[in-house]
Design a protein around this motif. Structure first.
Motif, PDB file in Angstrom:
ATOM      1  N   GLU A 230     -73.196   6.369 -65.565  1.00  0.00           N
ATOM      2  CA  GLU A 230     -72.634   7.606 -65.315  1.00  0.00           C
ATOM      3  C   GLU A 230     -71.598   7.618 -65.005  1.00  0.00           C
ATOM      4  O   GLU A 230     -71.116   9.027 -64.398  1.00  0.00           O
ATOM      5  CB  GLU A 230     -74.151   8.993 -64.670  1.00  0.00           C
ATOM      6  N   LEU A 231     -71.246   6.880 -63.650  1.00  0.00           N
ATOM      7  CA  LEU A 231     -70.024   7.134 -63.113  1.00  0.00           C
ATOM      8  C   LEU A 231     -68.455   6.292 -64.211  1.00  0.00           C
ATOM      9  O   LEU A 231     -69.200   5.419 -65.283  1.00  0.00           O
ATOM     10  CB  LEU A 231     -69.784   5.935 -62.211  1.00  0.00           C
ATOM     11  N   SER A 232     -67.342   6.534 -63.950  1.00  0.00           N
ATOM     12  CA  SER A 232     -66.291   5.859 -63.977  1.00  0.00           C
ATOM     13  C   SER A 232     -65.451   5.154 -62.963  1.00  0.00           C
ATOM     14  O   SER A 232     -65.447   5.960 -62.287  1.00  0.00           O
ATOM     15  CB  SER A 232     -65.772   7.032 -64.963  1.00  0.00           C
ATOM     16  N   PHE A 233     -65.250   3.903 -63.631  1.00  0.00           N
ATOM     17  CA  PHE A 233     -64.084   2.952 -62.146  1.00  0.00           C
ATOM     18  C   PHE A 233     -62.806   2.977 -62.966  1.00  0.00           C
ATOM     19  O   PHE A 233     -63.120   2.235 -64.125  1.00  0.00           O
ATOM     20  CB  PHE A 233     -65.408   1.645 -62.142  1.00  0.00           C
ATOM     21  N   ALA A 234     -61.934   2.541 -61.569  1.00  0.00           N
ATOM     22  CA  ALA A 234     -60.859   2.387 -62.911  1.00  0.00           C
ATOM     23  C   ALA A 234     -60.311   1.579 -61.452  1.00  0.00           C
ATOM     24  O   ALA A 234     -60.194   1.906 -60.844  1.00  0.00           O
ATOM     25  CB  ALA A 234     -59.949   3.585 -63.290  1.00  0.00           C
ATOM     26  N   LEU A 235     -59.177   0.365 -61.736  1.00  0.00           N
ATOM     27  CA  LEU A 235     -58.952  -0.206 -60.798  1.00  0.00           C
ATOM     28  C   LEU A 235     -57.327   0.180 -61.209  1.00  0.00           C
ATOM     29  O   LEU A 235     -56.061   0.635 -62.047  1.00  0.00           O
ATOM     30  CB  LEU A 235     -58.219  -1.719 -61.115  1.00  0.00           C
ATOM     31  N   VAL A 236     -56.759   1.436 -60.468  1.00  0.00           N
ATOM     32  CA  VAL A 236     -55.298   1.993 -59.649  1.00  0.00           C
ATOM     33  C   VAL A 236     -54.484   1.048 -58.780  1.00  0.00           C
ATOM     34  O   VAL A 236     -54.438   1.539 -57.691  1.00  0.00           O
ATOM     35  CB  VAL A 236     -55.546   3.188 -59.783  1.00  0.00           C
ATOM     36  N   ASP A 237     -53.404   0.426 -59.039  1.00  0.00           N
ATOM     37  CA  ASP A 237     -52.941  -0.699 -57.505  1.00  0.00           C
ATOM     38  C   ASP A 237     -54.393  -1.290 -56.989  1.00  0.00           C
ATOM     39  O   ASP A 237     -54.847  -2.252 -57.995  1.00  0.00           O
ATOM     40  CB  ASP A 237     -52.209   0.062 -57.367  1.00  0.00           C
TER      41      ASP A 237
ATOM     42  N   MET B  26     -63.537   9.330 -56.068  1.00  0.00           N
ATOM     43  CA  MET B  26     -63.610   8.401 -55.017  1.00  0.00           C
ATOM     44  C   MET B  26     -62.626   7.605 -54.787  1.00  0.00           C
ATOM     45  O   MET B  26     -62.628   6.304 -55.922  1.00  0.00           O
ATOM     46  CB  MET B  26     -64.702   8.088 -54.802  1.00  0.00           C
ATOM     47  N   ILE B  27     -61.988   7.194 -53.854  1.00  0.00           N
ATOM     48  CA  ILE B  27     -61.464   5.527 -53.624  1.00  0.00           C
ATOM     49  C   ILE B  27     -61.827   4.688 -53.016  1.00  0.00           C
ATOM     50  O   ILE B  27     -61.901   4.785 -51.975  1.00  0.00           O
ATOM     51  CB  ILE B  27     -59.763   6.346 -53.477  1.00  0.00           C
ATOM     52  N   VAL B  28     -61.357   3.829 -53.076  1.00  0.00           N
ATOM     53  CA  VAL B  28     -61.545   2.209 -52.433  1.00  0.00           C
ATOM     54  C   VAL B  28     -61.193   1.681 -52.180  1.00  0.00           C
ATOM     55  O   VAL B  28     -60.492   0.706 -53.791  1.00  0.00           O
ATOM     56  CB  VAL B  28     -63.463   1.850 -52.842  1.00  0.00           C
ATOM     57  N   GLN B  29     -60.461   0.887 -51.269  1.00  0.00           N
ATOM     58  CA  GLN B  29     -59.003   0.438 -51.080  1.00  0.00           C
ATOM     59  C   GLN B  29     -59.871  -0.797 -51.204  1.00  0.00           C
ATOM     60  O   GLN B  29     -60.961  -1.647 -50.494  1.00  0.00           O
ATOM     61  CB  GLN B  29     -59.020   0.615 -49.137  1.00  0.00           C
ATOM     62  N   ILE B  30     -59.434  -1.811 -51.183  1.00  0.00           N
ATOM     63  CA  ILE B  30     -59.520  -2.655 -51.838  1.00  0.00           C
ATOM     64  C   ILE B  30     -58.832  -4.205 -51.426  1.00  0.00           C
ATOM     65  O   ILE B  30     -57.215  -4.132 -51.514  1.00  0.00           O
ATOM     66  CB  ILE B  30     -59.876  -3.650 -53.352  1.00  0.00           C
ATOM     67  N   SER B  31     -58.905  -5.143 -50.613  1.00  0.00           N
ATOM     68  CA  SER B  31     -58.356  -6.247 -50.276  1.00  0.00           C
ATOM     69  C   SER B  31     -57.382  -7.121 -51.629  1.00  0.00           C
ATOM     70  O   SER B  31     -58.386  -7.261 -52.472  1.00  0.00           O
ATOM     71  CB  SER B  31     -58.523  -7.300 -49.082  1.00  0.00           C
ATOM     72  N   GLU B  32     -56.577  -7.567 -50.862  1.00  0.00           N
ATOM     73  CA  GLU B  32     -55.278  -8.414 -51.990  1.00  0.00           C
ATOM     74  C   GLU B  32     -55.724  -9.537 -52.719  1.00  0.00           C
ATOM     75  O   GLU B  32     -56.035  -9.703 -53.734  1.00  0.00           O
ATOM     76  CB  GLU B  32     -53.894  -8.560 -51.227  1.00  0.00           C
ATOM     77  N   HIS B  33     -56.535 -10.343 -51.554  1.00  0.00           N
ATOM     78  CA  HIS B  33     -57.071 -11.413 -52.256  1.00  0.00           C
ATOM     79  C   HIS B  33     -58.596 -11.390 -53.015  1.00  0.00           C
ATOM     80  O   HIS B  33     -59.167 -11.966 -53.786  1.00  0.00           O
ATOM     81  CB  HIS B  33     -57.962 -12.001 -50.737  1.00  0.00           C
ATOM     82  N   LEU B  34     -59.148  -9.935 -53.130  1.00  0.00           N
ATOM     83  CA  LEU B  34     -60.394 -10.029 -53.787  1.00  0.00           C
ATOM     84  C   LEU B  34     -60.078  -8.634 -55.272  1.00  0.00           C
ATOM     85  O   LEU B  34     -60.630  -8.748 -55.926  1.00  0.00           O
ATOM     86  CB  LEU B  34     -61.364  -8.628 -52.897  1.00  0.00           C
ATOM     87  N   ARG B  35     -58.219  -8.660 -55.291  1.00  0.00           N
ATOM     88  CA  ARG B  35     -57.844  -7.757 -56.209  1.00  0.00           C
ATOM     89  C   ARG B  35     -58.480  -8.498 -57.700  1.00  0.00           C
ATOM     90  O   ARG B  35     -58.677  -7.812 -58.680  1.00  0.00           O
ATOM     91  CB  ARG B  35     -56.291  -7.706 -56.513  1.00  0.00           C
TER      92      ARG B  35
END
Length: 79
Positions: free
Chosen positions: A26-33, A1-10
Motif C-alpha cells: 500500500e506504500l510507495s518507496f523510491a530512492l532519490v539521491d 516521508m523522507i528517510v535519510q540513508i547513510s552513504e555506506h548503505l546506499r
C-alpha cells in the motif's frame, strides 16, 4: 516521508526497497539521491522508518557476509 540513508548503505537500497514494497504494497518507496521517499496514506511513520532501517541493514549485512559464506562453503566442500 523522507528517510535519510547513510552513504555506506546506499548500495543496499534497491534490494531493500524491493523487500519493503513486498511487505507494504500500500506504500510507495523510491530512492532519490541519498534519501528514501515513502508515499502513502495512514501509516505509522515510526514503524515504517524502523522497517526501512532494518531492511537496509539486513541487506548490507547479507552482502558483507557473502565472502565469509563462500569461504566456509569452499572449506566444507573439499575434504
Amino acid at each position: 516521508m523522507i528517510v535519510q540513508i547513510s552513504e555506506h548503505l546506499r548500495a543496499s537500497a534497491p534490494v531493500a526497497l524491493a523487500r519493503l514494497a513486498y511487505h507494504y504494497p500500500e506504500l510507495s518507496f523510491a530512492l532519490v539521491d541519498e534519501v528514501i521517499e515513502v508515499l502513502g496514506e495512514n501509516f505509522d511513520e515510526a514503524v515504517i522508518r524502523r522497517e526501512v532501517s532494518y531492511a537496509l541493514y539486513r541487506q548490507h549485512l547479507f552482502v558483507q557476509s557473502l565472502p565469509l559464506r563462500a569461504a566456509l562453503l569452499a572449506t566444507l566442500s573439499h575434504p
